[in-house]
Write a protein that holds these residues in place. Sequence first.
Motif, PDB file in Angstrom:
ATOM      1  N   VAL A   1      -3.615  10.731  -3.698  1.00 47.46           N
ATOM      2  CA  VAL A   1      -3.749   9.972  -2.305  1.00 47.46           C
ATOM      3  C   VAL A   1      -2.831   8.792  -2.106  1.00 47.46           C
ATOM      4  CG1 VAL A   1      -5.668   8.489  -0.972  1.00 47.46           C
ATOM      5  CG2 VAL A   1      -6.254  10.931  -2.184  1.00 47.46           C
ATOM      6  N   SER A   2      -2.622   7.986  -3.061  1.00 41.22           N
ATOM      7  CA  SER A   2      -1.692   6.864  -2.851  1.00 41.22           C
ATOM      8  C   SER A   2      -0.284   7.303  -2.763  1.00 41.22           C
ATOM      9  CB  SER A   2      -1.738   6.185  -4.368  1.00 41.22           C
ATOM     10  OG  SER A   2      -0.976   4.927  -4.328  1.00 41.22           O
ATOM     11  N   ALA A   3       0.029   8.415  -3.309  1.00 38.48           N
ATOM     12  CA  ALA A   3       1.508   8.959  -2.970  1.00 38.48           C
ATOM     13  C   ALA A   3       1.454   9.609  -1.516  1.00 38.48           C
ATOM     14  CB  ALA A   3       1.836  10.068  -4.040  1.00 38.48           C
ATOM     15  N   LEU A   4       0.576   9.927  -0.873  1.00 41.13           N
ATOM     16  CA  LEU A   4       0.470  10.820   0.262  1.00 41.13           C
ATOM     17  C   LEU A   4       0.276   9.711   1.559  1.00 41.13           C
ATOM     18  CD1 LEU A   4      -1.383  14.015  -0.574  1.00 41.13           C
ATOM     19  CD2 LEU A   4       1.050  13.741  -0.077  1.00 41.13           C
ATOM     20  N   ILE A   5      -0.362   8.707   1.179  1.00 41.88           N
ATOM     21  CA  ILE A   5      -0.781   7.836   2.476  1.00 41.88           C
ATOM     22  C   ILE A   5       0.023   6.423   2.036  1.00 41.88           C
ATOM     23  CG2 ILE A   5      -2.691   6.616   3.730  1.00 41.88           C
ATOM     24  CD1 ILE A   5      -4.356   8.960   2.862  1.00 41.88           C
ATOM     25  N   ASP A   6       0.749   5.962   2.693  1.00 35.28           N
ATOM     26  CA  ASP A   6       1.568   4.489   2.587  1.00 35.28           C
ATOM     27  C   ASP A   6       0.520   3.558   2.349  1.00 35.28           C
ATOM     28  OD1 ASP A   6       4.100   6.099   2.273  1.00 35.28           O
ATOM     29  OD2 ASP A   6       4.666   5.848   4.355  1.00 35.28           O
ATOM     30  N   GLU A   7      -0.148   3.432   3.456  1.00 29.70           N
ATOM     31  CA  GLU A   7      -1.380   2.304   3.567  1.00 29.70           C
ATOM     32  C   GLU A   7      -2.540   2.541   2.716  1.00 29.70           C
ATOM     33  OE1 GLU A   7      -1.262  -0.158   5.808  1.00 29.70           O
ATOM     34  OE2 GLU A   7       0.707   0.257   6.152  1.00 29.70           O
ATOM     35  N   TRP A   8      -2.463   3.334   1.592  1.00 27.86           N
ATOM     36  CA  TRP A   8      -3.762   3.370   0.882  1.00 27.86           C
ATOM     37  C   TRP A   8      -3.726   2.376  -0.034  1.00 27.86           C
ATOM     38  CZ3 TRP A   8      -8.035   5.833   1.073  1.00 27.86           C
ATOM     39  CH2 TRP A   8      -9.009   6.066  -0.108  1.00 27.86           C
ATOM     40  N   ASP A   9      -2.924   2.079  -0.738  1.00 31.99           N
ATOM     41  CA  ASP A   9      -3.075   0.797  -1.685  1.00 31.99           C
ATOM     42  C   ASP A   9      -3.346  -0.516  -0.983  1.00 31.99           C
ATOM     43  OD1 ASP A   9      -2.730   2.572  -3.885  1.00 31.99           O
ATOM     44  OD2 ASP A   9      -0.560   1.990  -4.040  1.00 31.99           O
ATOM     45  N   PRO A  10      -2.566  -0.898   0.024  1.00 33.41           N
ATOM     46  CA  PRO A  10      -2.958  -2.075   0.771  1.00 33.41           C
ATOM     47  C   PRO A  10      -4.351  -1.748   1.260  1.00 33.41           C
ATOM     48  CG  PRO A  10      -0.983  -1.293   1.377  1.00 33.41           C
ATOM     49  CD  PRO A  10      -1.276  -0.176   0.522  1.00 33.41           C
ATOM     50  N   TRP A  11      -4.880  -0.802   1.869  1.00 34.71           N
ATOM     51  CA  TRP A  11      -6.123  -0.600   2.354  1.00 34.71           C
ATOM     52  C   TRP A  11      -7.233  -0.708   1.067  1.00 34.71           C
ATOM     53  CZ3 TRP A  11      -9.250  -0.777   6.042  1.00 34.71           C
ATOM     54  CH2 TRP A  11     -10.828   0.256   6.062  1.00 34.71           C
ATOM     55  N   ILE A  12      -7.187  -0.450   0.064  1.00 36.67           N
ATOM     56  CA  ILE A  12      -7.819  -0.608  -1.096  1.00 36.67           C
ATOM     57  C   ILE A  12      -7.822  -2.094  -1.542  1.00 36.67           C
ATOM     58  CG2 ILE A  12      -8.148   0.058  -3.543  1.00 36.67           C
ATOM     59  CD1 ILE A  12      -9.239   2.139  -1.896  1.00 36.67           C
ATOM     60  N   ASP A  13      -6.646  -2.604  -1.436  1.00 33.95           N
ATOM     61  CA  ASP A  13      -6.736  -4.038  -1.760  1.00 33.95           C
ATOM     62  C   ASP A  13      -7.452  -4.961  -0.746  1.00 33.95           C
ATOM     63  OD1 ASP A  13      -5.223  -3.818  -3.857  1.00 33.95           O
ATOM     64  OD2 ASP A  13      -3.220  -4.131  -2.633  1.00 33.95           O
ATOM     65  N   PHE A  14      -7.343  -4.398   0.620  1.00 34.50           N
ATOM     66  CA  PHE A  14      -8.146  -4.912   1.672  1.00 34.50           C
ATOM     67  C   PHE A  14      -9.646  -4.848   1.568  1.00 34.50           C
ATOM     68  CE2 PHE A  14      -9.949  -5.071   6.211  1.00 34.50           C
ATOM     69  CZ  PHE A  14      -9.776  -6.266   6.416  1.00 34.50           C
ATOM     70  N   LEU A  15     -10.117  -3.627   1.042  1.00 36.73           N
ATOM     71  CA  LEU A  15     -11.645  -3.585   0.806  1.00 36.73           C
ATOM     72  C   LEU A  15     -11.924  -4.396  -0.357  1.00 36.73           C
ATOM     73  CD1 LEU A  15     -11.945   0.432   1.207  1.00 36.73           C
ATOM     74  CD2 LEU A  15     -12.583  -1.383   2.735  1.00 36.73           C
ATOM     75  N   HIS A  16     -11.180  -4.467  -1.287  1.00 34.95           N
ATOM     76  CA  HIS A  16     -11.617  -5.560  -2.396  1.00 34.95           C
ATOM     77  C   HIS A  16     -11.655  -6.949  -1.944  1.00 34.95           C
ATOM     78  CE1 HIS A  16     -11.245  -3.356  -6.256  1.00 34.95           C
ATOM     79  NE2 HIS A  16     -10.198  -2.701  -5.624  1.00 34.95           N
ATOM     80  N   THR A  17     -10.935  -7.353  -0.919  1.00 34.85           N
ATOM     81  CA  THR A  17     -11.020  -8.604  -0.458  1.00 34.85           C
ATOM     82  C   THR A  17     -12.163  -8.831   0.318  1.00 34.85           C
ATOM     83  OG1 THR A  17      -8.521  -8.982  -0.202  1.00 34.85           O
ATOM     84  CG2 THR A  17      -9.797 -10.432   1.233  1.00 34.85           C
ATOM     85  N   ALA A  18     -12.564  -7.699   1.256  1.00 30.05           N
ATOM     86  CA  ALA A  18     -13.731  -7.836   2.148  1.00 30.05           C
ATOM     87  C   ALA A  18     -14.889  -7.661   1.216  1.00 30.05           C
ATOM     88  CB  ALA A  18     -13.735  -6.689   3.095  1.00 30.05           C
ATOM     89  N   GLY A  19     -14.876  -7.081   0.257  1.00 29.04           N
ATOM     90  CA  GLY A  19     -16.041  -7.287  -0.902  1.00 29.04           C
ATOM     91  C   GLY A  19     -16.449  -8.328  -1.460  1.00 29.04           C
ATOM     92  N   ASP A  20     -15.516  -9.076  -1.616  1.00 28.58           N
ATOM     93  CA  ASP A  20     -15.639 -10.291  -2.187  1.00 28.58           C
ATOM     94  C   ASP A  20     -16.040 -11.444  -1.285  1.00 28.58           C
ATOM     95  OD1 ASP A  20     -14.935  -9.323  -4.717  1.00 28.58           O
ATOM     96  OD2 ASP A  20     -12.830 -10.175  -4.627  1.00 28.58           O
ATOM     97  N   HIS A  21     -15.811 -10.951   0.136  1.00 23.89           N
ATOM     98  CA  HIS A  21     -16.418 -12.115   0.910  1.00 23.89           C
ATOM     99  C   HIS A  21     -17.570 -11.441   1.825  1.00 23.89           C
ATOM    100  CE1 HIS A  21     -12.275 -13.309   0.492  1.00 23.89           C
ATOM    101  NE2 HIS A  21     -12.663 -14.609   0.836  1.00 23.89           N
ATOM    102  N   ALA A  22     -17.671 -11.723   3.060  1.00 25.38           N
ATOM    103  CA  ALA A  22     -19.083 -11.288   3.763  1.00 25.38           C
ATOM    104  C   ALA A  22     -18.867  -9.986   4.245  1.00 25.38           C
ATOM    105  CB  ALA A  22     -19.192 -12.392   4.908  1.00 25.38           C
ATOM    106  N   GLY A  23     -17.939  -9.159   3.907  1.00 20.89           N
ATOM    107  CA  GLY A  23     -17.799  -7.778   4.505  1.00 20.89           C
ATOM    108  C   GLY A  23     -16.896  -7.623   5.712  1.00 20.89           C
ATOM    109  N   LEU A  24     -16.818  -6.685   6.283  1.00 24.06           N
ATOM    110  CA  LEU A  24     -15.964  -6.765   7.440  1.00 24.06           C
ATOM    111  C   LEU A  24     -16.537  -5.995   8.687  1.00 24.06           C
ATOM    112  CD1 LEU A  24     -14.327  -3.329   7.636  1.00 24.06           C
ATOM    113  CD2 LEU A  24     -13.712  -4.331   5.281  1.00 24.06           C
ATOM    114  N   ARG A  25     -15.766  -6.322   9.695  1.00 30.23           N
ATOM    115  CA  ARG A  25     -16.330  -5.525  11.071  1.00 30.23           C
ATOM    116  C   ARG A  25     -15.305  -4.244  11.470  1.00 30.23           C
ATOM    117  NH1 ARG A  25     -21.239  -6.945  13.283  1.00 30.23           N
ATOM    118  NH2 ARG A  25     -21.709  -8.930  12.476  1.00 30.23           N
ATOM    119  N   SER A  26     -15.761  -3.209  11.952  1.00 31.88           N
ATOM    120  CA  SER A  26     -15.013  -2.171  12.323  1.00 31.88           C
ATOM    121  C   SER A  26     -14.830  -2.267  13.986  1.00 31.88           C
ATOM    122  CB  SER A  26     -15.469  -0.806  12.221  1.00 31.88           C
ATOM    123  OG  SER A  26     -16.933  -0.659  12.811  1.00 31.88           O
ATOM    124  N   ASN A  27     -13.726  -2.688  14.484  1.00 33.79           N
ATOM    125  CA  ASN A  27     -13.395  -2.717  15.879  1.00 33.79           C
ATOM    126  C   ASN A  27     -12.505  -1.715  16.306  1.00 33.79           C
ATOM    127  OD1 ASN A  27     -14.942  -5.025  16.243  1.00 33.79           O
ATOM    128  ND2 ASN A  27     -13.278  -6.215  15.144  1.00 33.79           N
TER     129      ASN A  27
END
Length: 150
Positions: free
Chosen positions: A124-150
């Motif tokens: 998945v990481s090799a096929l989707i350029d944004e995958w690793d940054p997305w996973i990093d963002f999820l880690h950040t959001a999980g450590d905070h108050a979550g995230l909103r989808s807009n």
Amino acid sequence: MGRAYQLELSDPTVTYFLDHFTHARVVRAMDRLGMIQDLHGQMFNLAASAHDNALALTGEFLPAHPQDAAAATLHGVLTASIPNPAGIPRHKLATGENWLIAPAEITAALAAHQRAPHDERAAVSALIDEWDPWIDFLHTAGDHAGLRSN
């Protein structure tokens, strides 16, 4: 067109944007890795929970103004989460309706990601350029108050 995700309660606002095609690929990959939860039978309980949350927000069982009741109910629906989630509910990723993706949902999704076979995660990481940054963002959001989808 695409999807923006904002860290909840962050100042300044932190936004992560995925274009339409990348978002679709990310959601499919998350599904494949078991990071998404379908709620089917739990939607009634979620709606009831949202109604209860709305009542708790207003502090009244019969809000004085109908607009206040509607706003409180909408807030309750957008922030509702099931107890002990197994991942991020599909509807919160499928639509940009300002859903709150709670830290517990994010943590469950990241745990599913870690349980997935290493070779699948690497593919998945090799096929989707944004995958690793997305996973990093999820880690950040999980450590905070979550995230909103807009």
